[in-house]
Design a protein around this motif. Structure first.
Motif, mmCIF file in Angstrom:
data_model
loop_
_atom_site.group_PDB
_atom_site.id
_atom_site.type_symbol
_atom_site.label_atom_id
_atom_site.label_comp_id
_atom_site.label_asym_id
_atom_site.label_seq_id
_atom_site.Cartn_x
_atom_site.Cartn_y
_atom_site.Cartn_z
ATOM 1 N N ARG A 404 7.116 10.849 35.584
ATOM 2 C CA ARG A 404 7.646 11.764 37.331
ATOM 3 C C ARG A 404 6.367 11.913 38.258
ATOM 4 O O ARG A 404 6.659 10.987 39.097
ATOM 5 C CB ARG A 404 8.619 13.065 37.234
ATOM 6 C CG ARG A 404 8.701 13.638 38.365
ATOM 7 C CD ARG A 404 9.419 14.883 37.782
ATOM 8 N NE ARG A 404 10.629 14.310 37.036
ATOM 9 C CZ ARG A 404 11.848 14.954 37.816
ATOM 10 N NH1 ARG A 404 11.586 15.642 39.199
ATOM 11 N NH2 ARG A 404 12.547 15.119 37.014
ATOM 12 N N TYR A 408 6.796 9.598 41.165
ATOM 13 C CA TYR A 408 7.186 9.521 42.358
ATOM 14 C C TYR A 408 5.951 10.364 43.204
ATOM 15 O O TYR A 408 6.324 11.796 42.269
ATOM 16 C CB TYR A 408 8.728 10.357 41.427
ATOM 17 C CG TYR A 408 10.360 9.469 41.857
ATOM 18 C CD1 TYR A 408 10.180 8.775 42.675
ATOM 19 C CD2 TYR A 408 10.599 8.793 40.379
ATOM 20 C CE1 TYR A 408 11.601 7.448 42.058
ATOM 21 C CE2 TYR A 408 11.738 8.575 40.410
ATOM 22 C CZ TYR A 408 11.769 7.041 41.070
ATOM 23 O OH TYR A 408 13.034 6.890 41.177
ATOM 24 N N VAL A 411 6.777 13.214 45.752
ATOM 25 C CA VAL A 411 8.758 14.178 45.695
ATOM 26 C C VAL A 411 8.441 15.441 46.431
ATOM 27 O O VAL A 411 6.360 15.892 46.006
ATOM 28 C CB VAL A 411 8.986 13.837 43.669
ATOM 29 C CG1 VAL A 411 9.696 15.083 44.108
ATOM 30 C CG2 VAL A 411 8.944 12.969 43.580
ATOM 31 N N VAL A 464 15.270 13.334 40.655
ATOM 32 C CA VAL A 464 14.277 13.486 40.967
ATOM 33 C C VAL A 464 13.792 14.303 42.332
ATOM 34 O O VAL A 464 14.014 15.047 43.004
ATOM 35 C CB VAL A 464 13.112 12.195 40.847
ATOM 36 C CG1 VAL A 464 12.132 12.728 42.055
ATOM 37 C CG2 VAL A 464 13.206 11.402 39.917
ATOM 38 N N SER A 465 15.008 13.002 43.035
ATOM 39 C CA SER A 465 15.004 14.114 44.549
ATOM 40 C C SER A 465 16.140 13.121 45.649
ATOM 41 O O SER A 465 15.519 11.802 45.056
ATOM 42 C CB SER A 465 14.175 13.933 45.105
ATOM 43 O OG SER A 465 14.235 14.479 46.447
ATOM 44 N N PHE A 468 17.010 9.366 44.231
ATOM 45 C CA PHE A 468 16.015 8.875 43.203
ATOM 46 C C PHE A 468 16.405 9.209 41.591
ATOM 47 O O PHE A 468 16.144 10.596 42.434
ATOM 48 C CB PHE A 468 14.900 8.381 43.767
ATOM 49 C CG PHE A 468 14.535 7.716 44.837
ATOM 50 C CD1 PHE A 468 14.553 6.191 45.403
ATOM 51 C CD2 PHE A 468 14.788 8.300 46.228
ATOM 52 C CE1 PHE A 468 14.636 5.832 46.254
ATOM 53 C CE2 PHE A 468 14.865 8.175 47.319
ATOM 54 C CZ PHE A 468 14.589 6.988 47.969
ATOM 55 N N ARG A 487 12.602 3.503 37.049
ATOM 56 C CA ARG A 487 12.947 4.109 38.842
ATOM 57 C C ARG A 487 14.369 4.002 38.120
ATOM 58 O O ARG A 487 14.689 2.550 37.714
ATOM 59 C CB ARG A 487 11.969 4.052 39.283
ATOM 60 C CG ARG A 487 10.938 4.882 39.681
ATOM 61 C CD ARG A 487 9.730 4.030 41.117
ATOM 62 N NE ARG A 487 9.284 2.989 40.996
ATOM 63 C CZ ARG A 487 8.050 2.853 40.630
ATOM 64 N NH1 ARG A 487 7.049 3.101 40.796
ATOM 65 N NH2 ARG A 487 7.401 1.795 40.359
ATOM 66 N N GLU A 489 18.045 4.547 41.497
ATOM 67 C CA GLU A 489 18.622 4.384 42.079
ATOM 68 C C GLU A 489 19.833 4.687 42.688
ATOM 69 O O GLU A 489 20.508 3.150 42.267
ATOM 70 C CB GLU A 489 17.553 4.275 43.385
ATOM 71 C CG GLU A 489 17.838 3.749 44.570
ATOM 72 C CD GLU A 489 16.968 3.369 45.493
ATOM 73 O OE1 GLU A 489 17.445 3.534 47.144
ATOM 74 O OE2 GLU A 489 16.363 2.186 45.528
ATOM 75 N N SER A 511 8.285 -3.252 41.064
ATOM 76 C CA SER A 511 9.468 -1.951 41.697
ATOM 77 C C SER A 511 11.255 -3.081 41.828
ATOM 78 O O SER A 511 11.651 -1.873 42.330
ATOM 79 C CB SER A 511 9.302 -1.282 43.145
ATOM 80 O OG SER A 511 8.610 -2.480 43.941
#
Length: 521
Positions: A404, A408, A411, A464-465, A468, A487, A489, A511
């Protein structure tokens, strides 16, 4: 086979036996077979368990040999090239010349399997050759997580490549790709009208006396039922329960020439003798072609040898303490293998084990012990591969535990909640190359069951947020500490629905994500 303990050249002595048993127990590998070929002598032994509760490993035990198959695929193409040259050389005015275009290492794959071999880049499609495919320089990454279920045919796997992103230009860099060997297998079968397994049996295995080598799981099981062979079962170690878990035997036809073979170390000893002595059934030209380096590997990855690291056609080519070593490893669900030869020493080895990954770790520790003994490496210059692999595994697990923060780093202290209720993200998503990703609510997250794929896994999502997420790629039976975390999304469309879902499924894409489009609305 000569396994006499009183032979002064026998490297499989009591000290080696003790080391092998210690490492198998320490790394939780049930069993392993080892063969060492020194000139005209072969020494072979089995260690541990081939199948629980008590079937022992012997030198005759069968294992899936995975990517070591690649050397046979390139050899098969060399024989086809020889056949083609001979047919054209002997054709006369009174006998029809071959109708196909000449087959060489430079032949374009698109000309051999037109319509089937299509990449996402038109230039690479038109110009990628047999040689490019066999030395991993097509610009296409492996896309291992796209490999389909057991119903996927060889041709279907090849056709699927058009949907998979490329990450480099043709001939720009080394990029290991199993599907390209499937494509070459498809080309061989299309040109000959014969299954590649039958071709290998008739043209390589039988001439070498490799009578316990098989192309399909059905063939290996039939041999076992008839009493002709014993097939090892693959296992994984459940650290929580402190017990072995049986893996399903791989039964996926699509890998084909990239990793389908099932064999034992005694048969592989015959193959290694053939390679060391440059003898039939390969021609001198064929032998020279398959071991000639084609590309430099810029990032060694798990390659233990110091650079420059090179790749030929189905073989890595490296140097250790001034000695040229030609080798290949292999790994598949529940199995790991390794073979190598030192042509200038007329010395070689083959090892086969019944776990994935950890078998390969133990094999590296054992074969460096053999190499150092052969080459007289001073004790203070020998690498402690056991300690090194423990450190590598520990660092990977630490990175996974910090996923995490690592993935990220920015965050907010108070994360933004997702735009939609959790159940509104569930649904059927799909990608033309990767297939279905059917997400369902699982507690406070989401999960997709992809256990029918060749790389059997569950994809578990943790918020996560905002839009995301973290995606945990839980490969079946893999230790939770070794799960790859990437990751992910969601994209919320203009109508306020989760329209697509992206996840980092291919490491070489960095990514950039594979996007699965929602299709249940």
């Amino acid at each position: 086979m000569d396994s006499a303990h009183n032979d002064c050249r026998n490297p499989l002595d009591e000290t080696f036996d003790a080391l092998a048993r210690t490492l198998l127990e320490e790394w939780h590998v049930p069993g392993m077979s080892v063969a060492v070929i020194d000139g005209d002598q072969t020494f072979a032994k089995g260690y541990g368990i081939a199948a629980f509760p008590s079937e022992p490993v012997t030198p005759e035990t069968l294992f899936f040999t995975a990517s070591t198959t690649k050397s046979f695929t390139s050899a098969a193409i060399s024989l086809l090239i020889d056949d083609d040259e001979h047919a054209r050389a002997t054709s006369t005015q009174s006998s029809a010349a071959p109708q196909n275009e000449p087959l060489t290492w430079k032949t374009r794959l698109a000309s051999l399997i037109p319509g089937d071999f299509v990449l996402s880049d038109s230039y690479a499609t038109a110009h990628a050759t047999v040689e490019d495919a066999l030395c991993h320089r097509t610009g296409q990454p492996d896309h291992e997580n796209s490999f389909g279920p057991s119903t996927t045919s060889v041709a279907a796997m090849v056709r699927n490549m058009r949907h998979l992103p490329m990450t480099s230009e043709l001939r720009e860099e080394f990029m290991y790709n199993n599907m390209m060997y499937t494509a070459v297998s498809h080309a061989l079968e299309t040109r000959t009208g014969e299954n590649i397994g039958i071709f290998l049996r008739d043209r390589i295995w039988a001439p070498l006396g490799m009578t316990r080598t098989y192309w399909t799981l059905d063939d290996a099981i039939a041999a076992e039922k008839s009493g002709d062979a014993k097939l090892a079962r693959g296992y994984a170690w459940d650290a929580g329960a402190e017990r072995y878990v049986a893996e399903e035997l791989p039964d996926f036809p699509a890998p084909s020439g990239s990793g389908a073979m099932i064999s034992n170390v005694l048969d592989y000893a015959q193959w290694l003798k053939c390679m060391m002595t440059r003898s039939t059934p390969l021609s001198a030209a064929g032998y020279a072609a398959v071991v000639a380096p084609r590309i430099v590997i810029p990032v060694p990855g798990n390659n233990p040898f110091k650079g420059p690291n090179l790749y030929a056609l189905g073989w890595f080519v490296d140097t250790y303490r001034g000695e040229r070593i030609i080798w290949h490893s292999g790994g598949w669900t529940g199995f790991g293998s390794m073979m190598a030869f030192l042509p200038d020493r007329q010395w070689s080895f083959a090892m086969m084990g019944n776990t994935s990954k950890t078998s390969n770790y133990v094999q590296m520790m054992l074969y460096f012990r053999l190499l150092d003994q052969l080459l007289g490496t001073p004790e203070d210059e020998r690498v402690d591969w056991n300690a090194r692999w423990k450190r590598v595994v520990g660092e990977r697990r630490e990175a996974s535990a910090r996923a995490r923060e690592r993935l990220y780093p920015s965050v907010p202290v108070k994360p933004t909640p997702p735009s939609l209720p959790l159940d509104k993200y569930s649904g059927s998503y799909s990608h033309p190359g990767y297939g279905a990703m059917d997400l369902v609510v699982n507690g406070e997250g989401l999960v997709a069951d992809r256990t029918a794929q060749e790389v059997a896994m569950e994809v578990k999502l943790e918020h996560v947020s905002g839009e995301f997420w973290l995606a945990f790629l839980h490969v079946k039976n893999r230790d939770d500490r070794d799960v790859q975390v990437v990751r992910a999304e969601f994209y919320i469309s203009a109508d306020g629905k989760a329209g697509k879902f992206g996840v980092e499924m291919e490491p070489r894409m960095g990514s950039d994500k594979i996007w699965f489009i929602r299709g249940d609305d």
